[in-house]
Write an enzyme that holds these catalytic residues in place. Structure first.
Site, short mmCIF file in Angstrom:
data_model
loop_
_atom_site.label_atom_id
_atom_site.label_comp_id
_atom_site.label_asym_id
_atom_site.label_seq_id
_atom_site.Cartn_x
_atom_site.Cartn_y
_atom_site.Cartn_z
CG PHE A 145 65.41 92.38 -3.47
CD1 PHE A 145 66.29 92.12 -4.51
CD2 PHE A 145 64.13 92.83 -3.78
CE1 PHE A 145 65.89 92.29 -5.84
CE2 PHE A 145 63.73 93.02 -5.10
CZ PHE A 145 64.61 92.74 -6.13
CG ASP A 230 61.21 97.81 0.88
OD1 ASP A 230 60.01 97.51 0.66
OD2 ASP A 230 62.11 97.64 0.05
CE LYS A 259 57.54 92.23 -4.96
NZ LYS A 259 58.80 92.43 -4.29
#
Ligand SMILES: *Cc1c(COP(=O)(O)O)cnc(C)c1O
Length: 406
Positions: A145, A230, A259
């Site tokens: 993802f 990531d 985030k």
């Protein structure tokens, strides 16, 4: 039972009527939050065990982060990159140092940072590695993802994320996650990068077999491809270290962050790498109106300062040990099928006979605990790193009771 619709129900109905239905939220309507706790419009309190998918690693409205944001709101909030501003140098210097890197390319959302990393790798491939024009390839893992843009979903293997959004961007090779031999076989002369999540979050908090990240590092080094980590969800303290890559002593060529970098206040993302890699960009070749804005930089500088002390990583490691100890007992008792994770981060596989992850999430919500299911029968637990141990213990008690009662 009252016949009158509650304020919550009315707000849920109004939201459903006037928003796109690209989410299926639990029917809780939050009005306020502080630390690890949220309060809904009826005054009910909930313990937040999702933490905005790790965007809230420092909890809701951490006083240091709010103070940094408020101070900046009183000075300057946006200049665009057409001009310099006085928070930009500190942001780039401090973040690069935290990453053990040399340079930063700021963006806003995680997906944009991944897009930026893809562009970085391609440009580097053509300019530095000498790959023939338009033939660069990037190896990614199944179950990944990395966000929701058209290029990013082009290399997703999740039909829900992908179907109906073609035609897709070419140039990606997908290998099974955690399989070194498959990775080695997929990396060729035209491979400019291997892009991996050190732990796959959305896939259900999948931790790769020991040695996988180190092998990825070795394979990319040997073949002259960039290793892009990531760490948008796994990074910034979530796993008990600043970066999940550190658990295997791996330093990637490129970190992709987002985030928690924005402290749960503003979207802040970045690609962090060496001077040599980021020097492939020249004025006009990439950009973002909001990327690296003063407000974002002020918050992120404070986030980096908080991580520099190491106390949040320490908390995550210690509370994570407690969390995984308790969850292991649920596995031993047969209440759940399996648990994975690291630090204050767990994927809990519920027995499908018991019900879906969604059902468990709803039952927990009724008891004042908020979690989010993923992939049918997995419940993900990722509390703010500031959560009190007693609160975590109470939430685990609720989980035990929910699983016992059904
Ligand atoms: C959340 C996430 C993204 C996308 O971030 P957005 O800010 O939602 O675009 C990318 N990669 C990983 C690993 C993520 O968890």
């Amino acid at each position: 039972m009252s016949e009158r619709p509650t304020l919550s129900a009315a707000l849920v109905a109004a939201a459903d009527a006037h928003s796109a239905h690209n989410y299926h939220p639990l029917p809780v309507v939050v009005a306020e939050a502080e630390g690890a706790w949220m309060t809904d419009v009826e005054g009910r309190r909930y313990l937040d065990l999702l933490a905005g998918y790790s965007a809230l690693n420092f909890g809701h409205r951490h006083p240091r982060l709010v103070a940094a944001a408020v101070a900046q709101l009183d000075r300057v909030t946006l200049t665009s990159r057409a001009f310099h501003h006085d928070r930009f140098a500190a942001f780039c210097t401090d973040l690069a140092e935290l990453c053990g890197m040399e340079a930063v390319l700021p963006m806003n959302t995680g997906a944009e940072a991944v897009e930026t990393a893809v562009k970085t790798a391609r440009l580097w491939g053509y300019k530095v590695k000498g790959v023939p024009a338009d033939e660069a390839r990037i190896v990614v893992a199944a179950g990944n993802f990395h966000g929701r843009t058209t290029t990013v979903v082009s290399f997703s293997t999740d039909p829900e994320a992908r179907d109906g959004f073609g035609p897709f961007t070419p140039g990606f090779d997908v290998v099974p996650y955690g399989d070194r031999a498959a990775l080695e076989a997929a990396v060729g002369e035209r491979t400019v990068a291997v892009l991996l999540e050190p732990i796959q979050g959305e896939a259900g908090v999948l931790v790769p077999p020991p040695g996988y990240l180190a092998a990825a590092r070795e394979i990319t080094r040997r073949s002259g491809a960039l290793l892009i980590a990531d760490e948008i969800q796994s990074g910034l303290g979530r796993t008990g270290r600043t970066f999940a890559c550190e658990h295997e002593g791996v330093q990637p060529d490129v970190y992709v962050l987002g985030k928690a970098l924005g402290g749960g206040i503003v979207p802040v993302s970045a690609v962090v790498s060496s001077r040599a890699v980021l020097d492939v960009f020249t004025p006009g070749s990439h950009g973002s109106t909001f990327g690296g804005n003063p407000l974002a930089c002020a918050v992120a500088v404070e986030v980096v300062a908080m991580l520099r002390g190491g106390e949040y990583q320490q908390r995550s490691a210690e509370l994570g040990e407690y969390l995984h100890g308790e969850l292991a007992e649920l596995v031993a008792a047969g209440s759940v099928r399996a648990v994975r994770g690291r630090g204050l981060w767990a994927g809990v596989d519920v027995d499908p006979e018991f019900g879906t992850g969604r059902r468990v999430s709803e039952l927990l919500m009724e008891r004042g605990v908020l979690v989010k299911d993923t992939h049918g029968s997995t419940v993900r637990i990722a509390p703010p790193l500031v959560i009190a141990k007693e609160d975590l213990a109470w939430a685990l008690e609720q989980l035990r009771e929910v699983l016992a009662v059904g």
